[in-house]
Design a protein around this motif. Structure first.
Motif, PDB file in Angstrom:
ATOM      1  N   ALA A   4      10.899  -3.793   3.306  1.00  0.00           N
ATOM      2  CA  ALA A   4      11.156  -5.229   3.176  1.00  0.00           C
ATOM      3  C   ALA A   4      11.102  -5.979   4.509  1.00  0.00           C
ATOM      4  O   ALA A   4      11.659  -7.053   4.634  1.00  0.00           O
ATOM      5  CB  ALA A   4      12.489  -5.459   2.477  1.00  0.00           C
ATOM      6  N   SER A   5      10.422  -5.399   5.518  1.00  0.00           N
ATOM      7  CA  SER A   5      10.240  -6.129   6.774  1.00  0.00           C
ATOM      8  C   SER A   5       9.031  -7.050   6.672  1.00  0.00           C
ATOM      9  O   SER A   5       9.045  -8.160   7.192  1.00  0.00           O
ATOM     10  CB  SER A   5      10.028  -5.158   7.937  1.00  0.00           C
ATOM     11  OG  SER A   5      11.121  -4.304   8.060  1.00  0.00           O
ATOM     12  N   CYS A   6       7.973  -6.569   6.021  1.00  0.00           N
ATOM     13  CA  CYS A   6       6.729  -7.347   5.942  1.00  0.00           C
ATOM     14  C   CYS A   6       6.631  -8.151   4.658  1.00  0.00           C
ATOM     15  O   CYS A   6       5.891  -9.136   4.589  1.00  0.00           O
ATOM     16  CB  CYS A   6       5.520  -6.426   6.043  1.00  0.00           C
ATOM     17  SG  CYS A   6       5.483  -5.492   7.574  1.00  0.00           S
ATOM     18  N   HIS A   7       7.304  -7.713   3.614  1.00  0.00           N
ATOM     19  CA  HIS A   7       7.301  -8.454   2.352  1.00  0.00           C
ATOM     20  C   HIS A   7       8.661  -8.232   1.694  1.00  0.00           C
ATOM     21  O   HIS A   7       9.417  -7.374   2.132  1.00  0.00           O
ATOM     22  CB  HIS A   7       6.165  -7.993   1.433  1.00  0.00           C
ATOM     23  CG  HIS A   7       6.092  -6.508   1.202  1.00  0.00           C
ATOM     24  ND1 HIS A   7       7.054  -5.809   0.491  1.00  0.00           N
ATOM     25  CD2 HIS A   7       5.181  -5.587   1.588  1.00  0.00           C
ATOM     26  CE1 HIS A   7       6.709  -4.531   0.434  1.00  0.00           C
ATOM     27  NE2 HIS A   7       5.588  -4.355   1.109  1.00  0.00           N
ATOM     28  N   ILE A   8       8.954  -8.998   0.633  1.00  0.00           N
ATOM     29  CA  ILE A   8      10.252  -8.810  -0.013  1.00  0.00           C
ATOM     30  C   ILE A   8      10.292  -7.411  -0.640  1.00  0.00           C
ATOM     31  O   ILE A   8       9.248  -6.787  -0.826  1.00  0.00           O
ATOM     32  CB  ILE A   8      10.557  -9.886  -1.088  1.00  0.00           C
ATOM     33  CG1 ILE A   8       9.675  -9.693  -2.326  1.00  0.00           C
ATOM     34  CG2 ILE A   8      10.452 -11.282  -0.543  1.00  0.00           C
ATOM     35  CD1 ILE A   8      10.345 -10.148  -3.599  1.00  0.00           C
ATOM     36  N   GLU A  61      -9.280  -8.580  14.018  1.00  0.00           N
ATOM     37  CA  GLU A  61      -8.962  -9.845  13.359  1.00  0.00           C
ATOM     38  C   GLU A  61      -7.637 -10.417  13.877  1.00  0.00           C
ATOM     39  O   GLU A  61      -7.466 -11.608  14.024  1.00  0.00           O
ATOM     40  CB  GLU A  61      -8.873  -9.587  11.845  1.00  0.00           C
ATOM     41  CG  GLU A  61      -8.862 -10.841  11.007  1.00  0.00           C
ATOM     42  CD  GLU A  61      -8.524 -10.539   9.548  1.00  0.00           C
ATOM     43  OE1 GLU A  61      -8.088 -11.448   8.846  1.00  0.00           O
ATOM     44  OE2 GLU A  61      -8.685  -9.364   9.123  1.00  0.00           O
ATOM     45  N   TRP A  62      -6.692  -9.505  14.127  1.00  0.00           N
ATOM     46  CA  TRP A  62      -5.337  -9.931  14.505  1.00  0.00           C
ATOM     47  C   TRP A  62      -5.019  -9.651  15.966  1.00  0.00           C
ATOM     48  O   TRP A  62      -5.546  -8.691  16.548  1.00  0.00           O
ATOM     49  CB  TRP A  62      -4.299  -9.168  13.671  1.00  0.00           C
ATOM     50  CG  TRP A  62      -4.213  -9.563  12.238  1.00  0.00           C
ATOM     51  CD1 TRP A  62      -4.803 -10.650  11.648  1.00  0.00           C
ATOM     52  CD2 TRP A  62      -3.507  -8.874  11.202  1.00  0.00           C
ATOM     53  NE1 TRP A  62      -4.497 -10.676  10.308  1.00  0.00           N
ATOM     54  CE2 TRP A  62      -3.702  -9.606  10.011  1.00  0.00           C
ATOM     55  CE3 TRP A  62      -2.706  -7.730  11.165  1.00  0.00           C
ATOM     56  CZ2 TRP A  62      -3.141  -9.225   8.784  1.00  0.00           C
ATOM     57  CZ3 TRP A  62      -2.146  -7.341   9.956  1.00  0.00           C
ATOM     58  CH2 TRP A  62      -2.359  -8.077   8.775  1.00  0.00           C
ATOM     59  N   GLY A 112      10.850 -17.641  15.623  1.00  0.00           N
ATOM     60  CA  GLY A 112      10.447 -16.728  14.560  1.00  0.00           C
ATOM     61  C   GLY A 112       8.952 -16.837  14.275  1.00  0.00           C
ATOM     62  O   GLY A 112       8.330 -17.847  14.598  1.00  0.00           O
ATOM     63  N   GLY A 113       8.390 -15.784  13.710  1.00  0.00           N
ATOM     64  CA  GLY A 113       6.984 -15.801  13.324  1.00  0.00           C
ATOM     65  C   GLY A 113       6.848 -15.650  11.825  1.00  0.00           C
ATOM     66  O   GLY A 113       7.840 -15.738  11.083  1.00  0.00           O
ATOM     67  N   LYS A 114       5.607 -15.423  11.381  1.00  0.00           N
ATOM     68  CA  LYS A 114       5.326 -15.286   9.961  1.00  0.00           C
ATOM     69  C   LYS A 114       4.283 -14.197   9.776  1.00  0.00           C
ATOM     70  O   LYS A 114       3.267 -14.206  10.479  1.00  0.00           O
ATOM     71  CB  LYS A 114       4.751 -16.622   9.460  1.00  0.00           C
ATOM     72  CG  LYS A 114       5.436 -17.125   8.230  1.00  0.00           C
ATOM     73  CD  LYS A 114       4.866 -18.460   7.834  1.00  0.00           C
ATOM     74  CE  LYS A 114       5.765 -19.146   6.823  1.00  0.00           C
ATOM     75  NZ  LYS A 114       5.126 -20.300   6.244  1.00  0.00           N
ATOM     76  N   HIS A 115       4.511 -13.265   8.895  1.00  0.00           N
ATOM     77  CA  HIS A 115       3.545 -12.184   8.664  1.00  0.00           C
ATOM     78  C   HIS A 115       2.182 -12.776   8.288  1.00  0.00           C
ATOM     79  O   HIS A 115       2.105 -13.646   7.419  1.00  0.00           O
ATOM     80  CB  HIS A 115       4.053 -11.257   7.561  1.00  0.00           C
ATOM     81  CG  HIS A 115       3.302  -9.968   7.485  1.00  0.00           C
ATOM     82  ND1 HIS A 115       2.078  -9.871   6.885  1.00  0.00           N
ATOM     83  CD2 HIS A 115       3.598  -8.738   7.952  1.00  0.00           C
ATOM     84  CE1 HIS A 115       1.655  -8.614   6.979  1.00  0.00           C
ATOM     85  NE2 HIS A 115       2.561  -7.906   7.631  1.00  0.00           N
ATOM     86  N   ALA A 116       1.127 -12.305   8.965  1.00  0.00           N
ATOM     87  CA  ALA A 116      -0.194 -12.927   8.809  1.00  0.00           C
ATOM     88  C   ALA A 116      -0.761 -12.782   7.404  1.00  0.00           C
ATOM     89  O   ALA A 116      -1.580 -13.591   6.991  1.00  0.00           O
ATOM     90  CB  ALA A 116      -1.171 -12.350   9.822  1.00  0.00           C
TER      91      ALA A 116
END
Lengths: 167, 140
Positions: free
Chosen positions: A53-57, B65-66, B79-83
């Motif tokens: 749940a670090s990258c998505h719920i 790409e990243w 804070g960031g946001k998962h790509a």
């Protein structure tokens, strides 16, 4: 001693009142929970919460069949374009837990294309009112981002009365 | 089994038991500061870390790409946001998030995963030291 029976009955009455209150509360809670089945979430395995749940719920295990979960857990180093690799013991524990709580309901039983929750028949059907352009909005970004529109998704609550689609 | 036999049996394994117990304590107490981790990585690299090289490394896509910045932001004091999933990521710079770089196992796990995503290989100790040195230079 003449007062004793009176005293006992008063205490008994108090106890009965308290019991009645508790039973009443219990019934009310049960009724509320029945209305809101989605909110009754399965307690998550701590390793699942921590590692996944670090990258998505923490997607509810019932969203995919066991076969999909097992395949996903075997292919973590190439997880939808990301390296999500785990040590062998943790991966095995999470895989076992996910498969034992996997979906068995008829529309969840079949493995979706690429084992993607978002390509499951039930998911597509549930979201058929969402316009295609909405998914691309910056605040939503991806159909995998449940909590963009389901604010309580982290808690396993996908109740449609609480949906807020960001503009 | 005789009680006397049991006692000798237990004493025979006492040194080993003590060793195991102390090892467990050492693992449980294996917290670190970001500065200690930087010293470890610089030591492995056998060269001093460079914050400016770290910043460059962080924002470069390395032919893919990243970059690190795709998810953490170009200056990870916020804070960031998962790509790909859009999930919120807490700040990476230790001065803005005291939890960061305090658990060596966690740090190694995320360097392994994320370096493979960005560079399709693991990062070297020198690269990790450079990035950490730059992150530590970011102050409120």
């Amino acid at each position: 001693m003449p007062n004793m029976p009176h005293l006992i009955s008063r205490q008994a009455m108090r106890l009965l009142n308290l019991l009645g209150l508790l039973v009443g509360l219990g019934v009310a809670t049960a009724a509320w929970a029945d209305d809101d089945r989605q909110a009754r979430q399965l307690p998550l395995l701590p390793a699942y919460q921590q590692e996944c749940a670090s990258c998505h719920i923490a997607y509810p295990p019932a969203f995919l069949p066991a076969e999909s979960w097992r395949r996903l857990m075997r292919t973590l180093p190439t997880h939808f374009g990301s390296d999500a690799s785990l040590d062998t013991e943790t991966a095995a524990a999470v895989s076992d837990w996910l498969s034992s709580h996997a979906g068995t309901y008829k529309r969840v039983r079949e493995t979706p294309p690429e084992d993607r929750i978002t390509r499951s028949r039930w998911f597509i059907k549930k979201h058929d009112e969402v316009p295609a352009a909405a998914w691309a909005r910056p605040a939503i970004k991806s159909a995998a981002n449940c909590s963009a529109c389901h604010p309580q998704a982290e808690k396993g609550d996908f109740n449609e009365h609480r949906i807020r689609i960001p503009r | 089994m005789q009680p006397k036999h049991l006692t000798t049996h237990q004493f025979k394994y006492l040194p080993r038991a003590l060793l195991v117990a102390s090892a467990c304590l050492a693992v449980a107490a294996h917290a670190a500061t970001p500065q200690e981790l930087l010293a470890t990585y610089s030591g492995q690299a056998q060269a001093p870390a460079s914050p400016s090289r770290g910043q460059q490394f962080f924002t470069n896509t390395h032919g893919g790409e990243w970059s690190c910045a795709s998810c953490h932001g170009a200056v990870p004091t916020k804070g960031g946001k998962h790509a790909s999933t859009g999930k919120a990521i807490t700040p990476l710079a230790p001065a803005f998030n005291p939890e960061r770089f305090t658990d060596p196992a966690k740090v190694e796990k995320w360097f392994r995963r994320n370096c493979k995503d960005v560079l399709t290989r693991e990062c070297t100790a020198a690269e990790k030291a450079d990035v950490l040195a730059w992150l530590l230079s970011l102050k409120p």
